[in-house]
Design a protein around this motif. Structure first.
Motif, PDB file in Angstrom:
ATOM      1  N   HIS A 131      -4.877 -16.931 -16.671  1.00  0.00           N
ATOM      2  CA  HIS A 131      -3.704 -16.323 -15.996  1.00  0.00           C
ATOM      3  C   HIS A 131      -4.337 -15.308 -14.983  1.00  0.00           C
ATOM      4  O   HIS A 131      -5.391 -14.976 -14.977  1.00  0.00           O
ATOM      5  N   GLU A 132      -3.489 -15.447 -13.829  1.00  0.00           N
ATOM      6  CA  GLU A 132      -4.078 -14.594 -12.446  1.00  0.00           C
ATOM      7  C   GLU A 132      -2.686 -13.961 -12.026  1.00  0.00           C
ATOM      8  O   GLU A 132      -1.801 -14.506 -11.969  1.00  0.00           O
ATOM      9  N   LEU A 181      -7.041 -13.018 -16.387  1.00  0.00           N
ATOM     10  CA  LEU A 181      -7.270 -13.366 -18.084  1.00  0.00           C
ATOM     11  C   LEU A 181      -7.808 -14.560 -18.160  1.00  0.00           C
ATOM     12  O   LEU A 181      -6.977 -15.702 -17.949  1.00  0.00           O
ATOM     13  N   ASP A 182      -9.116 -14.762 -18.549  1.00  0.00           N
ATOM     14  CA  ASP A 182      -9.698 -16.076 -18.592  1.00  0.00           C
ATOM     15  C   ASP A 182     -10.522 -16.096 -19.983  1.00  0.00           C
ATOM     16  O   ASP A 182     -11.243 -15.339 -20.354  1.00  0.00           O
ATOM     17  N   LEU A 241     -10.476 -10.063 -19.716  1.00  0.00           N
ATOM     18  CA  LEU A 241      -9.506  -9.528 -18.658  1.00  0.00           C
ATOM     19  C   LEU A 241     -10.526  -8.829 -17.357  1.00  0.00           C
ATOM     20  O   LEU A 241     -11.402  -8.182 -17.565  1.00  0.00           O
ATOM     21  N   HIS A 242     -10.388  -9.567 -16.392  1.00  0.00           N
ATOM     22  CA  HIS A 242     -11.310  -9.304 -15.184  1.00  0.00           C
ATOM     23  C   HIS A 242     -10.064  -8.476 -14.276  1.00  0.00           C
ATOM     24  O   HIS A 242      -9.012  -8.982 -13.621  1.00  0.00           O
ATOM     25  N   ARG A 266     -14.200  -5.194 -16.560  1.00  0.00           N
ATOM     26  CA  ARG A 266     -14.097  -6.340 -17.256  1.00  0.00           C
ATOM     27  C   ARG A 266     -14.133  -5.678 -18.847  1.00  0.00           C
ATOM     28  O   ARG A 266     -14.596  -5.015 -19.148  1.00  0.00           O
ATOM     29  N   LEU A 267     -12.751  -6.442 -19.370  1.00  0.00           N
ATOM     30  CA  LEU A 267     -12.602  -5.817 -20.680  1.00  0.00           C
ATOM     31  C   LEU A 267     -12.362  -7.071 -21.581  1.00  0.00           C
ATOM     32  O   LEU A 267     -11.451  -8.028 -21.208  1.00  0.00           O
ATOM     33  N   ARG A 268     -12.860  -7.151 -22.888  1.00  0.00           N
ATOM     34  CA  ARG A 268     -12.681  -8.275 -23.736  1.00  0.00           C
ATOM     35  C   ARG A 268     -11.458  -8.074 -24.422  1.00  0.00           C
ATOM     36  O   ARG A 268     -11.093  -6.879 -24.824  1.00  0.00           O
ATOM     37  N   CYS A 269     -10.501  -8.871 -24.382  1.00  0.00           N
ATOM     38  CA  CYS A 269      -9.006  -8.622 -24.981  1.00  0.00           C
ATOM     39  C   CYS A 269      -8.818  -9.683 -26.111  1.00  0.00           C
ATOM     40  O   CYS A 269      -8.044  -9.335 -26.755  1.00  0.00           O
ATOM     41  N   SER A 270      -9.828 -10.414 -26.526  1.00  0.00           N
ATOM     42  CA  SER A 270      -9.365 -11.011 -27.936  1.00  0.00           C
ATOM     43  C   SER A 270      -9.824 -10.212 -29.141  1.00  0.00           C
ATOM     44  O   SER A 270     -10.695  -9.253 -29.046  1.00  0.00           O
ATOM     45  N   PRO A 271      -8.922 -10.415 -30.320  1.00  0.00           N
ATOM     46  CA  PRO A 271      -9.098  -9.625 -31.294  1.00  0.00           C
ATOM     47  C   PRO A 271     -10.537  -9.721 -31.881  1.00  0.00           C
ATOM     48  O   PRO A 271     -11.469 -10.467 -31.805  1.00  0.00           O
TER      49      PRO A 271
END
Length: 140
Positions: A17-18, A79-80, A84-85, A135-140
């Motif tokens: 998503h962008e 969000l890739d 999340l960038h 940069r933030l890691r968003c997967s659980p």
């Protein structure tokens, strides 16, 4: 504002998503950036704990852009594959540095918060202003 999801060939689910939001660099618009981010990340189904961290990061970066930018500030979110960038740009002249003559309880906490929550951060001067990436890691 734009939001352009790209679907994965497997299962037809969005994998990227962008979104882009540009506003005048004014403190009055920081709240709008924060709400935009929270709503967007909810729509992208980012887990609540990561969404809260992202909103806090973006709030701090947008507040700095509003304070030091001259004309406009732009938020770009990508969000890739679970990361999340975050990119916040403004039309300011130089990357602000903490000044030793300022009380630490009044200034400088925002960048520390961003560095603590994000997996990586980078600030640089561009031809048109400043750019700060997180940069933030968003997967659980």
């Amino acid at each position: 504002m734009t939001d352009s999801p790209r679907t994965s060939p497997q299962l037809g689910r969005p994998r990227r998503h962008e979104a882009l939001l540009t506003l005048p660099a004014q403190e009055a618009h920081v709240c709008a950036v924060r709400h935009f981010t929270a709503d967007l990340l909810e729509a992208w189904q980012v887990p609540v704990s990561k969404r809260d961290s992202a909103v806090l990061i973006i709030d701090e970066l947008a507040a700095n852009a509003a304070q030091y930018g001259r004309e406009h500030m732009t938020l770009r979110l990508v969000l890739d594959d679970g990361t999340l960038h975050i990119v916040v740009t403004d039309s300011g002249r130089a990357v602000e540095r903490h000044r030793p003559d300022m009380a630490s309880d009044e200034h400088g906490r925002g960048t520390g918060i961003v560095q603590y929550l994000a997996q990586s951060t980078e600030a640089r001067q561009t031809r048109s202003g400043r750019e700060v990436r997180a940069r933030l890691r968003c997967s659980p």
